[in-house]
Design a protein around this motif. Structure first.
Motif, PDB file in Angstrom:
ATOM      1  N   GLU B  40      11.570  -9.586 -10.091  1.00 35.62           N
ATOM      2  CA  GLU B  40      12.822  -8.991  -9.623  1.00 35.62           C
ATOM      3  C   GLU B  40      12.416  -7.785  -8.914  1.00 35.62           C
ATOM      4  O   GLU B  40      13.217  -6.468  -9.156  1.00 35.62           O
ATOM      5  CB  GLU B  40      13.725  -8.815 -10.526  1.00 35.62           C
ATOM      6  CG  GLU B  40      14.147 -10.310 -11.351  1.00 35.62           C
ATOM      7  CD  GLU B  40      15.250 -10.394 -12.358  1.00 35.62           C
ATOM      8  OE1 GLU B  40      16.326 -10.120 -12.348  1.00 35.62           O
ATOM      9  OE2 GLU B  40      14.511 -10.139 -13.552  1.00 35.62           O
ATOM     10  N   VAL B  41      11.497  -7.579  -7.946  1.00 39.37           N
ATOM     11  CA  VAL B  41      11.204  -6.481  -7.225  1.00 39.37           C
ATOM     12  C   VAL B  41      10.771  -6.798  -5.805  1.00 39.37           C
ATOM     13  O   VAL B  41      10.682  -7.991  -5.507  1.00 39.37           O
ATOM     14  CB  VAL B  41       9.832  -5.744  -7.932  1.00 39.37           C
ATOM     15  CG1 VAL B  41      10.202  -4.935  -9.024  1.00 39.37           C
ATOM     16  CG2 VAL B  41       8.675  -6.830  -7.911  1.00 39.37           C
ATOM     17  N   THR B  42      10.850  -5.764  -5.105  1.00 38.42           N
ATOM     18  CA  THR B  42      10.181  -5.996  -3.714  1.00 38.42           C
ATOM     19  C   THR B  42       9.260  -4.783  -3.761  1.00 38.42           C
ATOM     20  O   THR B  42       9.334  -3.711  -4.269  1.00 38.42           O
ATOM     21  CB  THR B  42      11.235  -5.446  -2.575  1.00 38.42           C
ATOM     22  OG1 THR B  42      12.564  -6.269  -2.808  1.00 38.42           O
ATOM     23  CG2 THR B  42      10.740  -5.486  -1.175  1.00 38.42           C
ATOM     24  N   VAL B  43       7.983  -5.174  -3.089  1.00 40.13           N
ATOM     25  CA  VAL B  43       6.948  -4.404  -3.281  1.00 40.13           C
ATOM     26  C   VAL B  43       6.183  -4.136  -2.016  1.00 40.13           C
ATOM     27  O   VAL B  43       5.938  -5.042  -1.078  1.00 40.13           O
ATOM     28  CB  VAL B  43       5.604  -5.350  -4.217  1.00 40.13           C
ATOM     29  CG1 VAL B  43       4.606  -4.370  -4.335  1.00 40.13           C
ATOM     30  CG2 VAL B  43       6.363  -5.763  -5.246  1.00 40.13           C
ATOM     31  N   ALA B  44       5.817  -2.943  -1.650  1.00 43.58           N
ATOM     32  CA  ALA B  44       4.959  -2.389  -0.139  1.00 43.58           C
ATOM     33  C   ALA B  44       3.510  -2.250  -0.975  1.00 43.58           C
ATOM     34  O   ALA B  44       3.421  -1.644  -2.151  1.00 43.58           O
ATOM     35  CB  ALA B  44       5.552  -1.410   0.181  1.00 43.58           C
ATOM     36  N   PHE B  45       2.535  -2.873  -0.222  1.00 43.33           N
ATOM     37  CA  PHE B  45       1.285  -2.618  -0.631  1.00 43.33           C
ATOM     38  C   PHE B  45       0.608  -1.686   0.450  1.00 43.33           C
ATOM     39  O   PHE B  45       0.708  -1.692   1.551  1.00 43.33           O
ATOM     40  CB  PHE B  45       0.543  -4.068  -0.602  1.00 43.33           C
ATOM     41  CG  PHE B  45       1.137  -5.083  -1.506  1.00 43.33           C
ATOM     42  CD1 PHE B  45       2.232  -5.828  -1.046  1.00 43.33           C
ATOM     43  CD2 PHE B  45       0.517  -5.261  -2.824  1.00 43.33           C
ATOM     44  CE1 PHE B  45       2.621  -6.652  -1.977  1.00 43.33           C
ATOM     45  CE2 PHE B  45       0.856  -6.301  -3.589  1.00 43.33           C
ATOM     46  CZ  PHE B  45       1.936  -6.905  -3.186  1.00 43.33           C
ATOM     47  N   LEU B  46      -0.050  -0.665  -0.128  1.00 45.47           N
ATOM     48  CA  LEU B  46      -0.904   0.285   0.698  1.00 45.47           C
ATOM     49  C   LEU B  46      -2.297   0.392   0.211  1.00 45.47           C
ATOM     50  O   LEU B  46      -2.429   1.146  -0.823  1.00 45.47           O
ATOM     51  CB  LEU B  46      -0.223   1.842   0.564  1.00 45.47           C
ATOM     52  CG  LEU B  46       1.541   1.863   0.994  1.00 45.47           C
ATOM     53  CD1 LEU B  46       2.262   1.262  -0.092  1.00 45.47           C
ATOM     54  CD2 LEU B  46       1.587   3.130   1.655  1.00 45.47           C
ATOM     55  N   PRO B  47      -3.242   0.140   0.747  1.00 48.83           N
ATOM     56  CA  PRO B  47      -4.645   0.225   0.598  1.00 48.83           C
ATOM     57  C   PRO B  47      -5.060   1.439   0.362  1.00 48.83           C
ATOM     58  O   PRO B  47      -4.609   2.196   1.527  1.00 48.83           O
ATOM     59  CB  PRO B  47      -5.281  -0.825   1.604  1.00 48.83           C
ATOM     60  CG  PRO B  47      -4.480  -1.578   2.168  1.00 48.83           C
ATOM     61  CD  PRO B  47      -3.282  -0.701   2.077  1.00 48.83           C
ATOM     62  N   ILE B  48      -5.854   2.030  -0.390  1.00 46.85           N
ATOM     63  CA  ILE B  48      -6.780   3.191  -0.640  1.00 46.85           C
ATOM     64  C   ILE B  48      -7.956   3.287  -1.107  1.00 46.85           C
ATOM     65  O   ILE B  48      -7.966   2.679  -2.348  1.00 46.85           O
ATOM     66  CB  ILE B  48      -5.675   4.099  -1.303  1.00 46.85           C
ATOM     67  CG1 ILE B  48      -6.316   5.497  -1.347  1.00 46.85           C
ATOM     68  CG2 ILE B  48      -5.154   3.522  -2.590  1.00 46.85           C
ATOM     69  CD1 ILE B  48      -5.130   6.518  -1.955  1.00 46.85           C
TER      70      ILE B  48
END
Lengths: 136, 136
Positions: B40-48
């Motif tokens: 029940e989430v929306t997720v943004a992925f940011l590589p680091i």
């Protein structure tokens, strides 16, 4: 601009008990334990991938980390991001009106330069920026 | 046993506002935005570095992440550690009486296997363990 996560800092009331979990149950190595009097903490360093965990035990209740522990309880404290050029990042953040705890970089262990961004500007995450000292 | 920090998860009430800070002010790339209905989430992925930030926006207030946001406010939510053999780690943690949210690994996106350790066993840190699926 951002190179990697240098470390995740975790605050604990008792360093032995906390490192017991990370080192014994999870098997992470402890490479160093150090007193950091200017931050009023004792710190254990546990490398993991290209990053580290840092377990912080405050040496008193009135320091910044000590008050955090009183207020929020044990757990994650901050994320430290290694940057190439901390002055350039701080200038960019100030231009974007991001509130900074340290508007100029401070000099820490081994000549590294660091500054904290205020969590009210980051969505609730205390972020440390960290520029490794150039080799002499 | 532990390979690296796969990701740090941060909970935010508004994904656009949160990614604005990380992507615009700090310059991190956003490589993917995904709905994860089972959490029940929306997720943004940011590589680091060799890791990632995952910014989670709960899609309702009654989910696990939604209740966390109500109770604790925005900020760091959990740390995910990539392990070689999740079954071996879970067996070892159970033998050490570390309380687990998932006593057996669950199967997620792309066949990865994951399980959460209860924060009362870790010094207040919600930890996800993560085993990448073997190549077919």
């Amino acid at each position: 601009m951002i190179k990697k996560i240098d470390h995740i800092a975790i605050v604990a009331p008792d360093l032995d008990e906390a490192t017991g979990f990370w080192a014994e149950a999870l098997g992470l190595p402890i490479t160093r334990i150090a007193d950091v009097p200017e931050e009023e903490v004792t710190v254990a360093f546990l490398p993991i991938g290209d990053s580290n965990l840092e377990i912080l035990q405050p040496t008193n209740d009135s320091s910044g980390v000590g008050r955090y522990l009183q207020k929020r309880g044990p757990g994650m404290h901050h994320i430290c991001l290694e940057v190439e050029d901390i002055d350039a990042v701080l200038t960019k953040l100030q231009a974007a009106n991001v509130p900074l705890i340290n508007s100029e970089a401070r000099v820490g262990h081994g000549g590294t330069r660091y500054a904290f961004i205020h969590p009210k500007g980051t969505g609730g995450v205390l972020i440390e920026l960290y520029e490794v000292a150039a080799a002499a």
